[in-house]
Design an enzyme around this catalytic site. Sequence first.
Site, PDB file in Angstrom:
ATOM      1  N   GLN A 159      45.643  46.160  30.704  1.00 62.77           N
ATOM      2  CA  GLN A 159      47.028  46.150  31.184  1.00 62.77           C
ATOM      3  C   GLN A 159      47.597  44.741  31.252  1.00 62.77           C
ATOM      4  O   GLN A 159      48.809  44.581  31.381  1.00 62.77           O
ATOM      5  CB  GLN A 159      47.133  46.844  32.543  1.00 62.77           C
ATOM      6  CG  GLN A 159      46.477  46.102  33.694  1.00 62.77           C
ATOM      7  CD  GLN A 159      46.454  46.905  34.991  1.00 62.77           C
ATOM      8  OE1 GLN A 159      45.615  47.764  35.195  1.00 62.77           O
ATOM      9  NE2 GLN A 159      47.400  46.631  35.889  1.00 62.77           N
ATOM     10  N   CYS A 165      48.903  49.811  35.981  1.00 61.46           N
ATOM     11  CA  CYS A 165      47.688  50.635  36.021  1.00 61.46           C
ATOM     12  C   CYS A 165      47.991  52.123  35.945  1.00 61.46           C
ATOM     13  O   CYS A 165      47.301  52.883  35.265  1.00 61.46           O
ATOM     14  CB  CYS A 165      46.924  50.337  37.305  1.00 61.46           C
ATOM     15  SG  CYS A 165      47.828  50.809  38.798  1.00 61.46           S
ATOM     16  N   HIS A 308      45.431  51.284  43.293  1.00 61.12           N
ATOM     17  CA  HIS A 308      45.117  51.158  41.868  1.00 61.12           C
ATOM     18  C   HIS A 308      44.929  52.542  41.252  1.00 61.12           C
ATOM     19  O   HIS A 308      44.340  53.421  41.870  1.00 61.12           O
ATOM     20  CB  HIS A 308      43.838  50.315  41.718  1.00 61.12           C
ATOM     21  CG  HIS A 308      43.539  49.882  40.328  1.00 61.12           C
ATOM     22  ND1 HIS A 308      44.506  49.467  39.440  1.00 61.12           N
ATOM     23  CD2 HIS A 308      42.367  49.794  39.649  1.00 61.12           C
ATOM     24  CE1 HIS A 308      43.945  49.150  38.281  1.00 61.12           C
ATOM     25  NE2 HIS A 308      42.641  49.340  38.386  1.00 61.12           N
ATOM     26  N   ASN A 335      38.490  51.779  33.667  1.00 65.81           N
ATOM     27  CA  ASN A 335      39.523  50.900  34.199  1.00 65.81           C
ATOM     28  C   ASN A 335      40.379  50.378  33.041  1.00 65.81           C
ATOM     29  O   ASN A 335      40.103  50.671  31.872  1.00 65.81           O
ATOM     30  CB  ASN A 335      38.838  49.749  34.965  1.00 65.81           C
ATOM     31  CG  ASN A 335      39.784  49.030  35.901  1.00 65.81           C
ATOM     32  OD1 ASN A 335      40.947  49.396  36.043  1.00 65.81           O
ATOM     33  ND2 ASN A 335      39.275  47.994  36.545  1.00 65.81           N
TER      34      ASN A 335
END
Length: 374
Positions: A159, A165, A308, A335
């Site tokens: 990102q 996110c 997140h 992630n």
Amino acid sequence: MDPRFSLFFLFVVVAAAATTLMDEVDDSASESGPFIRQVVDGSENVNNPRLGAEHHFELFKRRFGKSYKSQEEHDRRFKVFRANLRRAHRHQSLDPSATHGVTQFSDLTPSEFRRSFLGLRSRLRLPSDASNAPILPTEDLPTDFDWRDHGAVTAVKNQGSCGSCWSFSTTGALEGANFLATGKLVSLSEQQLVDCDHECDPEEPGSCDSGCNGGLMNSAFEYTLKAGGLMREEDYPYTGTDRATCKFDKSKIAASVSNFSVISLDEDQIAANLVKNGPLAVAINAVFMQTYVGGVSCPYICSKRLDHGVLLVGYGSAGYAPVRMKEKPYWIIKNSWGENWGENGFYKICRGRNICGVDSMVSTVAAVQTATSQ
Ligand SMILES: *[C@@H]1O[C@H](CO)[C@@H](O)[C@H](O)[C@H]1NC(C)=O
């Protein structure tokens, strides 16, 4: 074995462990016991207790290609870096089954980190199209499961310095659902969400999805449902900035949402939905992720304030056994900080007690079956 010898052996092991620990956190020698201080004193210049941190800062700058505009900025970043070494040390003692240390975020204060690399805007209300997921049977769940082994997970993305996110969590879930619906794994566009999704709750001003300033996966599903779908990554590539106008082209839709739902806090239901519907969009508190290097994160204390958005792709039943502890089950999380973070871009967090809020906001999406798949 000669008892004196085994005692000596034990000493060697402990000394080695302490040295390894000091590699990560030698700046905090003052916080450690006399034994650790002795190891540091023996291997480094006693007159310059900061040498260790300086050395690590040099390695850090080289490894992550960091350069600073001025000496002043450099010195400020070094201070932050040292504070983060101490934090990593604290995280290590709070979270012994994971490894904490230097990461690409080690020169950022916690608030800088939150502002630029997270981006979840929690909302109290759910979008009107979200329903509660039906309760699924849980008796025959596999003991271990990983969607990466079944081709439903695209490569780890990054990102960058943008609080987007939520868009990566959203595309990840729809990529998986689309794979299940069509048999094809297509990487989808986060930038479309960043530029075009400004989905709001009229009753909650300030809760809109807003590009690099944050958003929420459920409202991104809502947007995608209303807009008709998401374009391919390659047709609408990621720039990591949010000042562009929306360039969504309806004729290039690659995946569409048919429906999405919210899953209860129950971990077996989460696992059952994961196995049945594909990777799940989840929210988490990311405070331990700033210093995470690997292993299964299972901190004794962790805030449940969700900040997140990530993607739940699998689970293990008992893949690790920290010293003197029972093996614990964990979640596998994708992630969006590139492959150089964590375990090749992935994070493991223990299951069982809603650690860091990981079970609090989980949603599942189903994709529309496209004509090309038939
Ligand atoms: C979508 O709706 C169908 C039919 O109501 C339901 O069985 C399914 O669980 C839903 N899927 C998701 C991901 O919400």
